[in-house]
Design an enzyme around this catalytic site. Structure first.
Site, short mmCIF file in Angstrom:
data_model
loop_
_atom_site.label_atom_id
_atom_site.label_comp_id
_atom_site.label_asym_id
_atom_site.label_seq_id
_atom_site.Cartn_x
_atom_site.Cartn_y
_atom_site.Cartn_z
N THR A 1 31.34 22.43 61.77
CA THR A 1 32.29 21.37 62.71
C THR A 1 33.60 22.02 62.45
O THR A 1 34.36 22.01 63.38
CB THR A 1 32.34 20.06 62.08
OG1 THR A 1 30.69 19.60 62.38
CG2 THR A 1 33.10 19.29 62.50
N ASP B 1 25.25 25.80 63.71
CA ASP B 1 25.42 24.52 63.43
C ASP B 1 24.69 24.17 62.15
O ASP B 1 23.44 24.76 61.96
CB ASP B 1 25.07 23.34 64.14
CG ASP B 1 24.98 22.10 63.88
OD1 ASP B 1 24.39 21.62 63.16
OD2 ASP B 1 25.64 21.10 64.72
N SER C 1 22.71 22.39 60.46
CA SER C 1 21.31 22.00 60.62
C SER C 1 20.18 22.90 60.80
O SER C 1 19.07 22.83 61.04
CB SER C 1 21.28 20.83 61.73
OG SER C 1 21.59 21.24 63.22
N THR D 1 28.57 20.66 57.54
CA THR D 1 28.37 19.74 56.34
C THR D 1 27.02 19.21 56.32
O THR D 1 26.69 18.68 54.97
CB THR D 1 29.32 18.43 56.57
OG1 THR D 1 29.06 17.81 57.68
CG2 THR D 1 30.78 18.88 56.34
N ASP D 2 26.19 19.12 57.06
CA ASP D 2 24.78 18.62 57.23
C ASP D 2 23.84 19.27 56.16
O ASP D 2 23.20 18.48 55.29
CB ASP D 2 24.13 18.74 58.55
CG ASP D 2 24.69 17.60 59.67
OD1 ASP D 2 25.50 16.77 59.11
OD2 ASP D 2 24.17 17.77 60.64
#
Length: 387
Positions: free
Chosen positions: A15, A89, A91, A121-122
């Site tokens: 992000t 990302d 994930s 952060t995920d």
């Protein structure tokens, strides 16, 4: 005259560097030029300088570096940003991505004082945990950070998180893999993400922060900071890197009231499975099932050489043999995970299974031993495998 520390920022995506697109927010290249250079906190306006950096593939590149204003500790931070070819990302990251980060650090280990890794952060707690095991004999700070909102937005946590990470990495000799978030520095393998939308997104439930940043100073708990353990002085700065964690042969399963034994048996019979992280109730309890069917399934799996690690579903606390169900699991050969987070348990198990020539019994033994500060070894839990 102020001194100068050098930091390599490794941009993996997430992000923090995202910009709007027709498909929504996506990671964008050019973070140093667009995200850092325009901000006075990251750029004192001096002439940029080229730094030689080795990419994760081994290629040598010259990257533009910037310098921060002098800190209250009378030090500038000179930094360059190494952006991965494919920004992700978080994930989507896997063990291959972890090896990519580890190679980038190893390839530049001698040239920089510290490393800051920008990451979504995920899966940040998984990546920081994995790197803590992959980077053996670490003698320099490796600080992961990210943000809940892009650095380009008006209301964002990105600027504070990145500045804190740079200051902590460059000014304090904390030779660990850490996560810096919301003015706190955590041991990476003790962290878990606790909020999907709050800026205070990470917690270290069973270990206090290693450092806290306030408006006036940085408070480091030096008693908790780990040091390189090599007794050979010639090896004290030699980084020992283990690549390619064995995540493809490890599973994670959360028990729930009424879970059917055949569900767990199906997971334990996945072709090639070598390890399982079992998330149990309370202090390590799981249902026995009709006629102890579940315990028999666990016992049979351990006899087949599958390493099963028992961790608690609770945010704080530890697996202990206080209750009969936990003792039964221990007698089935399941290793107690003490106060390991699920993220640390899974990555530690993957790390040990990737080491050459380790038997299932040796992996089981090492899972219960503290390797990188990931668990509190109370010494009061001792289980034997099935006879």
């Amino acid at each position: 005259m102020a001194s100068e520390s050098t930091v390599l920022i490794i941009m993996t995506g997430g992000t923090i560097c995202m910009k709007p697109s027709e498909a929504g927010l996506v990671p964008a290249k050019g973070f140093l030029e667009d995200g850092m250079a325009p901000r006075p906190s990251f750029n004192d306006g001096t002439e940029p300088r080229l730094l030689e950096v080795c990419t994760e593939t081994g290629a040598s590149v010259s990257l533009r570096s910037l310098r921060t204003p002098v800190s209250r500790y009378q030090r500038h931070i000179r930094y360059a940003v190494l952006e991965f070819e494919q920004l992700l990302d978080s994930s989507s990251i896997d063990a291959q991505g972890w090896s990519q980060i580890a190679r980038a650090i190893a390839n530049n280990y001698a040239a920089f004082n510290a490393f800051v890794v920008l990451h979504g952060t995920d899966s940040l707690a998984y990546t920081a945990s994995a790197l803590s095991f992959m980077l053996g004999n670490l003698s320099k700070p490796v600080v992961f950070t990210g943000s809940q909102a892009p650095i380009f937005e008006l209301q964002t946590d990105a600027t504070d998180n990145l500045l804190d990470a740079l200051i902590l990495a460059s000014h304090f000799a904390i030779p660990e893999v850490c996560i810096c978030f919301q003015h706190k520095l955590f041991r990476g393998n003790r962290c878990t993400k606790v909020s999907s939308n709050q800026f205070d997104a990470f917690a270290s439930p069973n270990l206090p922060p290693l450092a806290t940043v306030t408006s006036s100073h940085v408070q480091v708990d030096w008693d908790m900071v780990r040091r390189p353990v090599s007794r050979d002085k010639s090896q004290i700065h030699a980084l020992d890197v283990q690549m390619n964690l064995d995540t493809t042969h490890v599973a994670c399963l959360r028990v729930f009231p009424g879970i059917k034994p055949e569900m767990i048996d199906a997971v334990l019979r996945v072709p090639g499975l070598r390890g399982l992280v079992l998330e149990t109730f309370g202090a390590g309890n799981a249902p026995g099932g009709p006629d102890n069917a579940l315990i028999n399934i666990f016992t049979d799996a351990v006899r087949r050489g599958i390493v099963i690690v028992n961790v608690t579903q609770c945010l704080t606390g530890s697996v202990s043999p206080l209750y009969a169900p936990a003792m039964v699991l221990g007698r089935a050969g399941i290793v107690p995970g003490h106060d390991l987070t699920t993220e640390a348990a899974l990555t530690k198990l993957s790390y040990l299974l990737a080491l050459p020539d380790l038997t299932a019994e040796e992996v089981t033994r090492r899972m219960a031993v503290d390797l990188r500060g990931e668990l509190t070894d109370s010494g009061d839990v001792s289980f034997a495998g099935p006879g």
